[in-house]
Design an enzyme around this catalytic site. Structure first.
Site, mmCIF file in Angstrom:
data_model
loop_
_atom_site.group_PDB
_atom_site.id
_atom_site.type_symbol
_atom_site.label_atom_id
_atom_site.label_comp_id
_atom_site.label_asym_id
_atom_site.label_seq_id
_atom_site.Cartn_x
_atom_site.Cartn_y
_atom_site.Cartn_z
ATOM 1 N N ASP A 1 1.444 2.601 -4.498
ATOM 2 C CA ASP A 1 2.717 2.175 -4.489
ATOM 3 C C ASP A 1 2.975 1.516 -3.002
ATOM 4 O O ASP A 1 2.111 1.649 -2.099
ATOM 5 C CB ASP A 1 3.860 3.083 -4.388
ATOM 6 N N ASP B 1 10.061 -2.318 -11.792
ATOM 7 C CA ASP B 1 10.844 -1.101 -11.848
ATOM 8 C C ASP B 1 11.910 -1.009 -12.795
ATOM 9 O O ASP B 1 12.576 0.010 -13.129
ATOM 10 C CB ASP B 1 11.484 -0.636 -10.453
HETATM 11 C C1 DGJ Z 1 8.679 2.652 -6.729
HETATM 12 C C2 DGJ Z 1 7.941 2.384 -7.936
HETATM 13 O O1 DGJ Z 1 7.832 1.306 -8.663
HETATM 14 C C3 DGJ Z 1 8.565 3.644 -9.171
HETATM 15 O O2 DGJ Z 1 7.914 3.384 -10.434
HETATM 16 C C4 DGJ Z 1 8.380 4.871 -8.437
HETATM 17 O O3 DGJ Z 1 7.139 5.314 -8.359
HETATM 18 C C5 DGJ Z 1 9.104 4.994 -7.077
HETATM 19 N N1 DGJ Z 1 8.577 3.840 -6.180
HETATM 20 C C6 DGJ Z 1 8.930 6.443 -6.341
HETATM 21 O O4 DGJ Z 1 9.163 6.382 -4.937
#
Ligand code: DGJ
Length: 733
Positions: free
Chosen positions: A480, A550
């Protein structure tokens, strides 16, 4: 032979199966663009160059009294700078004497078999069955000794031409490079539309179409990552172009950092396209004998509309981009802990979620954020990549073992590029973050960004992630990156080199990924940047799949996945079934529909399986079975967008067709319903019109011609957000 040089007309001819690309050396040595489009037999296109004496268009010295020769209006392959071309340039330099001039003339060329490769940067590679040839043309500025080497690799059968530019300082003084485009294409006319994919966090890659109009239009990123705001992809298309017809040109940049794609319609109604690293905040000092390499642009041309163009990108990105063995392997169906538990879990809770997921038919359990360091919320802990024993009492390795005992694979989330001020790593190395000395720094999600332009920081990351991967049985990593970069300044670079930080960061990231991801090919990697903030071909070179957004709401995903599908194949985007009301939009959609939408990608789940009823679990189990049964056609077939969520308010539909056209899966989701509604028919695409198909669950047989011309009736009983799927099989297949 896909590349030739015609000495008579001084023309370079590049040919793919269906397209031609021609350029010519002018009588004064400039490289002029002649043609890009449908394949043509001609080799002398001189008549296209119409020179005129035009007011306020300077004539270069070498043209002598030839007042009709001006770089101000000629279509060029790579522009000069400071020589009378006032359009947005391909290059900007500050020479040793302070002049801002680059006048590149052809100084030689080479043609060779195979594909060029880029040192330290991702690019396409030729597959065993690909016939690829490369042309390198050197444009030299005699006075400074600088050289721009234009590289073209032609993937003949795939109808793809890749381009890049290498800058070489062959002079004796430092040159400051402030702009270097990977590719420039000057069109003789500008009656086109531009299509690009703009968005924001939680709503990425929205289809955007505008007419080319006078002035300079640019899309790009200055956030350090390719961004949620604009994808590094542009389509130039005829005004009449739609899914099925019309000429379309694609420019897809294989780069994960600050990029720019410019479209300028000039005073004479020509169109210039530039693509490359964003010059904003960019300045590289190139010493004598040193080089600078621009990233790759993948260009595709199709006269068969957006679908034709998408198929070219899907095929080449599926086959020639990703280095992971998973690129060609079936991906596991996962369950992710993020929306199930956020930061609130311990190992027992995770195991309970995993246990319930086993019955659903899930293959892989992914432990998202919160398992390491001091991390009970998103304010601390980043950088400390060892398990938090208060939460994971059995340790990461112990948890992995117990997950494996349940029959599941195990994966974890990491965010290696970031650091929290409240972390052991920050306490030990406060100077490892990007922040200008003496200036208060900006935070994003209360975190700072590690300075990946530094070799020592990259070495540390390589070591710590490799140690982590060796510490437990880990089959999947979600990588991420959760903030835009600001306060760009590196403690190790001298003042005159601070303009190099953004690009050096990207090169550092690629090196870390080379040393971690490519060294652990047994692990499946999923890219992520707050969802789809770094959804680009360079990340797909390392990571075969990327968390698309997200936003897991099925209706919002229809638009997000629609936009993503223009350049990227279905098997690159991760899509999850989550709970309702949806955590991002508050919307409620049927579980069945959430499954249908997640199957338009690499399907997974992101919910607390303990809270599902027996019936809901059975629905999930059926979804997974159905998805696996259709996996090949979904992941490897041709993709057809049957309707646009921007134009059709009633439904969004798409179709996967196997390459041999024997199988197809059609999916549709209702997005709006009216009382006593019209009877609608969904016309299919891509079938064999001369063959007959059976539709699973239906009586009779239907010709491909009928299904594509008359269509399938859409049941009037489908309510809002309800969906339906049709499986087709060619008779005899
Ligand atoms: C952003 C990601 O896109 C989410 O799916 C998740 O992993 C969060 N970060 C965790 O902090």
């Amino acid at each position: 032979m896909s590349i030739r040089y015609n000495t008579g007309s001084r023309t370079f001819i590049l040919e793919t199966r269906d397209s031609s690309y021609l350029m010519k050396i002018s009588r004064y040595g400039n490289l002029l663009h002649l043609y890009y489009g449908d394949r043509i037999p001609d080799t002398d296109l001189d008549y296209l160059i119409q020179n005129q004496d035009r007011g306020f268009s300077p004539n270069p010295n070498e043209a002598g009294n030839d007042r009709a020769f001006s770089l101000d209006f000629l279509a060029q392959e790579f522009s000069t700078e400071g020589k009378g071309d006032y359009r947005t340039p391909s290059i900007s330099v500050v020479n040793g004497d302070g002049s801002r001039i680059f006048s590149g003339k052809v100084d030689g060329y080479t043609i060779y078999k195979g594909k060029y490769s880029l040192e330290g940067m991702p690019s396409l590679r030729a597959g065993a069955k690909d016939s690829v040839e490369t042309l390198e043309i050197s444009l030299r500025d005699t006075e400074s000794g600088a050289e721009a080497v234009l590289c073209y690799s032609v993937f003949e059968e795939k109808n793809i031409i890749t381009r890049t530019t290498r800058f070489v300082n062959g002079g004796s003084a430092d040159i400051r490079l402030t702009k270097l485009m990977s590719a420039t294409v000057d069109y003789h006319v500008s009656d086109y539309d531009l299509v690009y994919f703009a968005g924001r966090h939680l709503m990425e890659r929205e289809f955007t179409r505008i007419p080319v109009s006078r002035g300079l239009h640019s899309i790009g990123s200055s956030r350090g990552a390719s961004s949620h705001q604009y994808n590094p992809f542009l389509i130039v298309c005829e005004k009449r172009a739609d899914e099925d017809m019309g000429k379309c040109y694609g420019y897809s940049l294989v780069y994960s950092g600050n990029f720019i794609i410019e479209a300028e319609k000039d005073q004479f109604s020509r169109l210039r396209i530039n693509a490359g690293i964003n010059p904003r905040g960019f300045e590289f000092v190139i010493g004598p004998g040193e080089k600078f390499q621009a990233p790759e642009v993948v260009m595709a041309y199709s006269k068969h509309g957006f679908t034709g163009l998408s198929h070219l990108y899907h095929d080449v990105y599926r086959e020639n981009l990703c280095r992971s063995p998973y690129a060609k392997k079936a991906r596991p169906v996962l369950i992710n802990s993020w929306e199930a538990a956020y930061f609130d879990f311990d190992d027992e809770k995770l195991l309970d979620i995993a246990k319930d997921a086993v019955g659903m038919g899930v293959d892989l359990f992914v432990l998202d954020d919160g398992w390491f360091g001091k991390r009970d919320d998103d304010n601390s802990g980043l950088g400390d990549w060892t398990e938090n024993r208060k939460k994971i009492k059995c340790g990461l390795s112990g948890l992995s073992d117990r997950i494996h005992e349940l029959g599941l694979q195990f994966g974890i989330w990491i965010e290696p590029e970031m650091i929290s001020e409240d972390s052991d790593l920050y306490r030990a190395h406060p100077d490892w973050r990007l922040a200008a000395a003496g200036r208060p720094m900006s935070r994003g999600r209360n975190q700072l960004v590690l300075d990946l332009s530094r070799a020592d920081v990259c070495d540390y990351l390589i070591d710590s992630i490799n140690t982590l991967l060796n510490s437990a049985k880990i089959e999947y990593i979600k990588w991420d990156m959760n903030r835009s970069i600001s306060d760009v300044w590196s403690a190790l670079l001298p003042a005159e080199r601070e303009g190099e930080v953004f690009h050096r960061y990207v090169l550092g990231l690629y090196r870390v990924m080379d040393e971690v991801i490519l060294k652990h090919p047994e692990v499946l990697y999923c890219g992520c940047c707050g969802g789809g903030g770094r959804f680009d071909p360079a990340m797909l070179y390392y990571e075969p799949q990327i968390w698309c957004s997200d936003n897991s709401d099925a209706k919002a995903r229809l638009k997000i996945q629609y936009g993503t599908s223009f350049a990227y194949p279905v098997n690159t985007l991760e899509a999850h079934v989550s709970v309702c009301p949806n955590h991002q939009t508050g919307r409620t959609t049927p579980l069945a529909t959430r499954g249908i939408v997640a199957m338009d990608g690499i399907m997974g789940y992101e919910l607390d399986s303990r809270k599902l009823s027996k019936e809901e679990k059975a629905v999930c189990r059926d979804q997974i079975r159905f998805y696996k049964r259709n996996y090949k056609v979904i992941a490897e077939g041709d993709y057809y967008r049957l309707s646009s969520p921007y134009e059709n308010p009633y439904y969004t539909a798409w179709q996967h067709v196997s390459k041999d056209r024997k199988r197809s899966l059609v999916s549709l989701v209702m997005t709006d319903c009216e009382g006593n509604d019209a009877q609608r028919y969904l016309k299919l695409k891509g079938l064999d019109e001369n063959a007959f198909y059976r539709i699973e669950g239906w009586k009779g047989r239907y010709s491909g011609a009928l299904l594509m011309n008359a269509g399938i009736p859409i049941s009037a009983s489908l309510g809002e957000y309800e969906g339906v799927q049709f499986c087709l099989r060619k008779i005899g297949a």
